[in-house]
Design a protein around this motif. Sequence first.
Motif, mmCIF file in Angstrom:
data_model
loop_
_atom_site.group_PDB
_atom_site.id
_atom_site.type_symbol
_atom_site.label_atom_id
_atom_site.label_comp_id
_atom_site.label_asym_id
_atom_site.label_seq_id
_atom_site.Cartn_x
_atom_site.Cartn_y
_atom_site.Cartn_z
ATOM 1 N N ALA A 34 0.859 -1.500 0.120
ATOM 2 C CA ALA A 34 -0.058 -0.192 0.248
ATOM 3 C C ALA A 34 0.827 1.146 0.258
ATOM 4 C CB ALA A 34 -0.882 0.074 0.998
ATOM 5 N N ASP B 173 2.429 4.708 -2.456
ATOM 6 C CA ASP B 173 2.160 5.878 -3.552
ATOM 7 C C ASP B 173 2.000 5.145 -5.044
ATOM 8 O OD1 ASP B 173 4.854 5.266 -3.615
ATOM 9 O OD2 ASP B 173 5.172 7.897 -2.936
ATOM 10 N N GLY C 75 -1.184 2.682 -5.797
ATOM 11 C CA GLY C 75 -2.539 3.669 -6.042
ATOM 12 C C GLY C 75 -2.323 3.986 -7.573
ATOM 13 N N ARG D 267 -5.472 2.465 -10.462
ATOM 14 C CA ARG D 267 -6.014 3.179 -11.039
ATOM 15 C C ARG D 267 -5.993 2.616 -12.386
ATOM 16 N NH1 ARG D 267 -4.220 7.953 -8.057
ATOM 17 N NH2 ARG D 267 -2.715 8.034 -9.461
ATOM 18 N N VAL E 181 -6.232 -4.589 -3.489
ATOM 19 C CA VAL E 181 -4.765 -3.711 -3.145
ATOM 20 C C VAL E 181 -4.753 -4.533 -1.749
ATOM 21 C CG1 VAL E 181 -3.603 -1.465 -1.949
ATOM 22 C CG2 VAL E 181 -4.428 -1.392 -4.751
ATOM 23 N N GLU F 174 -9.063 2.599 2.373
ATOM 24 C CA GLU F 174 -9.976 2.497 0.864
ATOM 25 C C GLU F 174 -9.956 3.643 0.599
ATOM 26 O OE1 GLU F 174 -13.917 1.328 1.704
ATOM 27 O OE2 GLU F 174 -13.567 -0.351 1.290
ATOM 28 N N ARG G 53 -6.886 5.546 0.887
ATOM 29 C CA ARG G 53 -5.741 6.208 0.352
ATOM 30 C C ARG G 53 -6.010 5.624 -0.848
ATOM 31 N NH1 ARG G 53 -1.021 4.014 2.118
ATOM 32 N NH2 ARG G 53 0.563 5.749 0.812
ATOM 33 N N PHE G 54 -7.125 4.048 -1.721
ATOM 34 C CA PHE G 54 -7.214 3.870 -2.235
ATOM 35 C C PHE G 54 -8.224 3.821 -3.600
ATOM 36 C CE2 PHE G 54 -3.354 2.546 -0.267
ATOM 37 C CZ PHE G 54 -2.388 2.671 -1.232
ATOM 38 N N VAL H 130 -9.902 -3.547 -0.960
ATOM 39 C CA VAL H 130 -9.089 -3.021 -0.481
ATOM 40 C C VAL H 130 -8.994 -4.020 0.892
ATOM 41 C CG1 VAL H 130 -7.526 -1.828 1.273
ATOM 42 C CG2 VAL H 130 -8.402 -1.116 -1.070
#
Length: 390
Positions: A216, A218, A221, A225, A236, A246, A248-249, A255
Motif C-alpha cells: 500500500a 503511493d 495507487g 487506477r 490492493v 479505502e 488512500r486507494f 482494499v
Amino acid sequence: MQDIADRLDAWHRAGRSFAVATVVSVSGSAPRDPGAALAVDADGEAVGSVSGGCVEGAVYELCQQALADGDPVLHRFGFSDEDAFAVGLTCGGIIDVFVQRVVPGADPGLDAGLAYLASGSPVALVRVIDGPAALTGATLAVTADTHHGSLAARVPDSAALESAAAVQARAMLEAGRTGQFTLALDGRPCDPAAAHTAVFFVESHVPAPRMIVFGAIDFAGAVARIGGFLGYHVTVCDARPVFATERRFPGADQVVVDWPHRYLDAEAAAGRLDGRTALCVLTHDAKFDIPLLERALRMPLGFVGAMGSRRTHRDRLDRLRESGLTDLELNRLRSPIGLDLGARTPEETAVAVAAEIVAHRRGGSCLPLSAHGGPIHHDHPAQDRPRRIA
C-alpha cells in the motif's frame, strides 16, 4: 457485446426490437477484436462500435436492413485496392461482421444470453453465422452446467449438432475464449472447408480479470487506477492497516488488510485466481515478498511482477532459490517490474507497469511501432484463459 450489455438489456426489457452487428473474425491490422458490437434499435438509436469509425456507417445500414427484413447477414469489410474510397478498413485489415435482428421473446437462446450478459454471469453466447439458411442466426446460451435455446426448433433432427455445439462452447467458456468452430450437420468435427457444415461464433463472457497489487505505497495507487482503466478488477493488499485503507486507494475495487502470502493462499483455495490474474508486488520488503513470490511463481498466473532495484532483485532471486524455486519458475518473475520508459513519478511508473502487462499478455515486442515493420496488433490466446487455481 459486453460493453453495450446494459443498453441492450434496457431495450430488451422494454420490448424494443433491435439489430446487433458483431465482429466475428479479424485479420490484419483491424481496430476491434472479435466480440465488438454495434446495435441499432427500431428508432434508429445506435450504441457501440465495430471498427472505431471506418465502417460504422455501412454497418448501421446493415442493421437497419436486418430490422426491416429480419434476415441475418454475414458481411466482410476490407480495404479496396481498386477503389480507395470504397467502404472498407483503410488500416489494411479485414473484419467479418454478423448482423441479426433481436425480437424480445422470439428466441429463448438470445433472451437467456442477454439476461446472463446483463447480470454479469458467465455465459457463452453461441450463434450460427454460416450454414443452412434455416439455422443461420440460431442462438444458444451456454453456461457451465446447462444451455438455453434450441437448434431443433429450426431444423428437425439437429439434436446431435446442438449437443456437440454446446459441449464445444462450454469448453471455450471454461477457457475464456471467443472465436469460431465448424461442425458437420450431424455434429461431428470437420474441416471448415467441407460442405454441409454449420459455422458457430462463440462469445465467452467471464468476470473481469483480476489485478492484485501488494504493497500500500503511493505507487500502488497509480497502478490501481491504471489497472481499472485496463479493465481489471483491482485489489490492493497490505498487512499494515494504517496504510491499507479505502480512502488512500479510491481507484481500487477492494482494499484488503492481510499478510500477502496468506491472502494469496486464501484466494487460490477459493478458486478466485486464474490464468488471467496479474500480480504486482510493490512492497520490495523481503519479509512480505519472499513468502508471497514463493507461492505465486508456482501458480499458473498470467503475470507476476515485483518492484525493486537491481540489487534487491538479485537478493530476491537468491532467497527464492534457497526456498526451492527452480530456474524455470524464477524465469516467470518480471523484475524489476515495468518497461524502461525512464519513469520516475508514480503515474509514469504505473504506465511502465501497465505497458509490460499488456505486452506480456498480447505478445508485443515492446519496441516503438516505428522501429519495425511487423504487425501492429498481437494476441496470445493462452494468456486469456481463466484457468482456475486451487
